[in-house]
Structures are given as C-alpha cells and as structure tokens.
Design a protein around this motif. Structure first.
Motif: not given
Length: 87
Positions: A23-30, A42-44, A54-57
């Motif tokens: 259902a969900k991935l949350v990760f940092t990005f730099k 966050t991708i749901e 897919m919902t991107f935040k």
C-alpha cells in the motif's frame, strides 16, 4: 537519474523510511549536486479495477539558519516550491 535533454547524469540519494506492502512507500530524496535539502516522498497505491492508482506527496525540506523566527521559516517554506521547476 538522467536528464534526457542534456544527456547528463545526476546522483540521487534516498533512504526508505517506511514500506507497507502493497500500500505505501515513504523515502527520503536528495540531489547532492544541487542542494543539501532533504525531501520526503510518500507514494500510496490504491487498487482499482484492472490496476492501481498511485498518489504522490513530496514534502520539500527547506534548510534554514539558526536564529530564524517561525515567521521567517514559514515564509521561506512557502516561497521555495515556487522557485522549483515542474514538468
């Protein structure tokens, strides 16, 4: 990452914070070449007939200096995305 227009490669650094299958991935990005800012994405995943949506935040991390007031920080956080490129 590859910039298809300029054929230039860029290095992105990420770390998974949360993985909730399916259902969900949350990760940092730099993007080290451009900034020390650390964003959180966050991708749901939502099941729909014949696939998924897919919902991107993206929460953009804006660095600030010591001594800034809450008002200063909020102003910069509001203005920062306006200077970003969207495609």
């Amino acid at each position: 990452m590859l910039d298809s227009c300029e054929r230039k490669g860029y290095r992105a650094v990420s770390e998974y914070i949360q993985v909730v299958r399916p259902a969900k991935l949350v990760f940092t990005f730099k993007m080290l070449q451009f900034s020390d800012n650390l964003d959180t994405l966050t991708i749901e995943f939502h099941p729909v007939k014949n696939g998924c949506e897919m919902t991107f935040k993206q929460v953009i991390g804006v660095l600030h200096e010591e001594g800034w007031s809450e008002e200063d920080i909020k102003k910069v956080e509001k203005e920062y995305p306006d200077g970003s490129e969207y495609s």
